[in-house]
Design a protein around this motif. Structure first.
Motif, PDB file in Angstrom:
ATOM      1  N   VAL A 142      15.226  -6.851   5.908  1.00 37.58           N
ATOM      2  CA  VAL A 142      14.145  -7.514   5.192  1.00 37.58           C
ATOM      3  C   VAL A 142      12.917  -7.654   6.089  1.00 37.58           C
ATOM      4  O   VAL A 142      11.775  -7.537   5.624  1.00 37.58           O
ATOM      5  CB  VAL A 142      14.617  -8.893   4.700  1.00 37.58           C
ATOM      6  N   THR A 146       9.230  -6.374   5.147  1.00 39.45           N
ATOM      7  CA  THR A 146       8.119  -7.329   5.107  1.00 39.45           C
ATOM      8  C   THR A 146       6.956  -6.861   5.978  1.00 39.45           C
ATOM      9  O   THR A 146       5.785  -6.968   5.593  1.00 39.45           O
ATOM     10  CB  THR A 146       8.595  -8.714   5.578  1.00 39.45           C
ATOM     11  N   ARG A 149       5.124  -4.210   4.220  1.00 38.28           N
ATOM     12  CA  ARG A 149       4.272  -4.791   3.170  1.00 38.28           C
ATOM     13  C   ARG A 149       2.963  -5.295   3.767  1.00 38.28           C
ATOM     14  O   ARG A 149       1.893  -5.138   3.160  1.00 38.28           O
ATOM     15  CB  ARG A 149       5.027  -5.925   2.475  1.00 38.28           C
ATOM     16  N   GLN A 150       3.034  -5.859   4.966  1.00 35.65           N
ATOM     17  CA  GLN A 150       1.824  -6.355   5.617  1.00 35.65           C
ATOM     18  C   GLN A 150       0.942  -5.204   6.102  1.00 35.65           C
ATOM     19  O   GLN A 150      -0.289  -5.264   6.001  1.00 35.65           O
ATOM     20  CB  GLN A 150       2.206  -7.260   6.793  1.00 35.65           C
ATOM     21  N   VAL A 256      11.443  -6.036  -1.465  1.00 38.91           N
ATOM     22  CA  VAL A 256      10.541  -6.768  -0.572  1.00 38.91           C
ATOM     23  C   VAL A 256       9.111  -6.284  -0.721  1.00 38.91           C
ATOM     24  O   VAL A 256       8.173  -7.091  -0.840  1.00 38.91           O
ATOM     25  CB  VAL A 256      11.015  -6.637   0.889  1.00 38.91           C
TER      26      VAL A 256
END
Length: 319
Positions: A142, A146, A149-150, A256
């Motif tokens: 995860v 994450t 995603r950033q 995610v």
């Protein structure tokens, strides 16, 4: 009496006499079998309670209407009929197939190219192998999803770098045309496990074959097609099969990166993500169980067809 006058030694009958040294008494064999089953008992109990039992129960739920709060109600094939009339289900199948068709070849090609590069006798080969393998250990986490995603967010690293050259891009994960590509890039970044398998196979190809091909005037491409590919074809078969199965089951990265919603316009609504939404968000466990068993059937058919095709291009002992 023998011809020399010596008395012949009596010949013992192994059947009528004692048991031969290499044969254990029947009672000892029974004790060993019982001990073996005793050691297997915890595994058998775990298999029945944690694997077979839930699978059989989920198969039953696939034919029921079950919301986790009331008793299951038998609906027969109602869940399967509802699936093929569900637009989001159709969309999840399309997204998953596109992901498999694009990401699996990308991972295979990148891992093969890197394996060929590392097989050329570079210095610090162990450090390179560890460096390339490390992402494959982290990609399913995860934390990495994450971070991805950033990086591809509106104010992420990619957009900051593009802004240095005057390009102002929008959110990569917020654009339906690029959201799936972000997840594909995450999967391609974790090519290390596939690369290690290819590298192990490349190091087993006899150098004499390449030397003989060079004498015949074969170039690098010809050597790769006629020698390397047939020799490591079992590993290619293994990697294609495993990467495809894993791609069909992809969940963490899609959940995610998309925030659990399936992305803009369902552009990252993977099959497993929609299954999760139906089962644990909408509490439609019967529908989710039907989706799960449909996936099992599809993967079983795909695996069977893949093994049938292996006889035409996978070479084992008859290289």
């Amino acid at each position: 009496m023998t011809a020399t006058g010596d008395v012949a030694a009596p010949v013992s009958d192994p059947i009528a006499g004692r048991t031969s040294p290499g044969r254990r008494p029947h009672r000892m064999q029974k004790i060993e079998h019982r001990a073996g089953f005793a050691f297997l008992t915890p595994w058998l109990i775990g298999m029945a309670a944690l694997t077979l039992g839930p699978m059989i129960y989920s198969l039953y739920l696939a034919f029921t209407d079950y919301n986790l709060l009331s008793s299951p109600q038998w609906v027969g094939l109602g869940n399967f009929r509802a699936m093929f009339a569900d637009d989001r289900f159709i969309s999840s199948v399309q997204v998953t197939l596109l992901y498999v068709v694009v990401s699996v070849p990308v991972v295979l090609i990148v891992s093969m190219l890197v394996a060929l590069l590392l097989n050329t006798g570079l210095r610090f080969i162990k450090a390179y192998r560890a460096l390339f393998y490390l992402p494959s250990l982290l990609a399913a986490s995860v934390a990495v999803a994450t971070l991805w995603r950033q990086i591809f967010g509106p104010s992420g690293l990619i957009n900051n770098l593009l802004s240095l050259v005057g390009i102002h891009a929008q959110s990569w994960i917020g654009n339906p045309s690029t959201a799936l590509g972000v997840i594909i890039s995450l999967n391609a970044w974790a090519f290390g496990a596939t690369m290690i398998i290819f590298l192990a196979g490349l190091r087993q190809v006899p150098s004499e074959l390449y030397e003989a091909a060079s004498v015949d005037g074969a170039g690098r491409l010809r050597k790769f097609v006629s020698i390397t590919v047939p020799w490591i074809s079992p590993l290619i078969f293994f990697n294609v099969l495993m990467d495809t199965v894993h791609a069909f089951q992809a969940f963490t990265s899609a959940y995610v990166v998309s925030g659990g919603s399936g992305g803009p316009s369902d552009s990252t609504l993977f099959y497993t993500l929609y299954l999760y939404q139906k089962g644990f968000t909408e509490l439609n466990m019967g529908y989710a169980s039907a989706m799960a068993w449909l996936l099992v059937i599809v993967l079983g058919v795909f695996t069977g067809l893949f093994f049938l095709s292996a006889r035409f291009w996978v070479h084992y002992g008859d290289r």
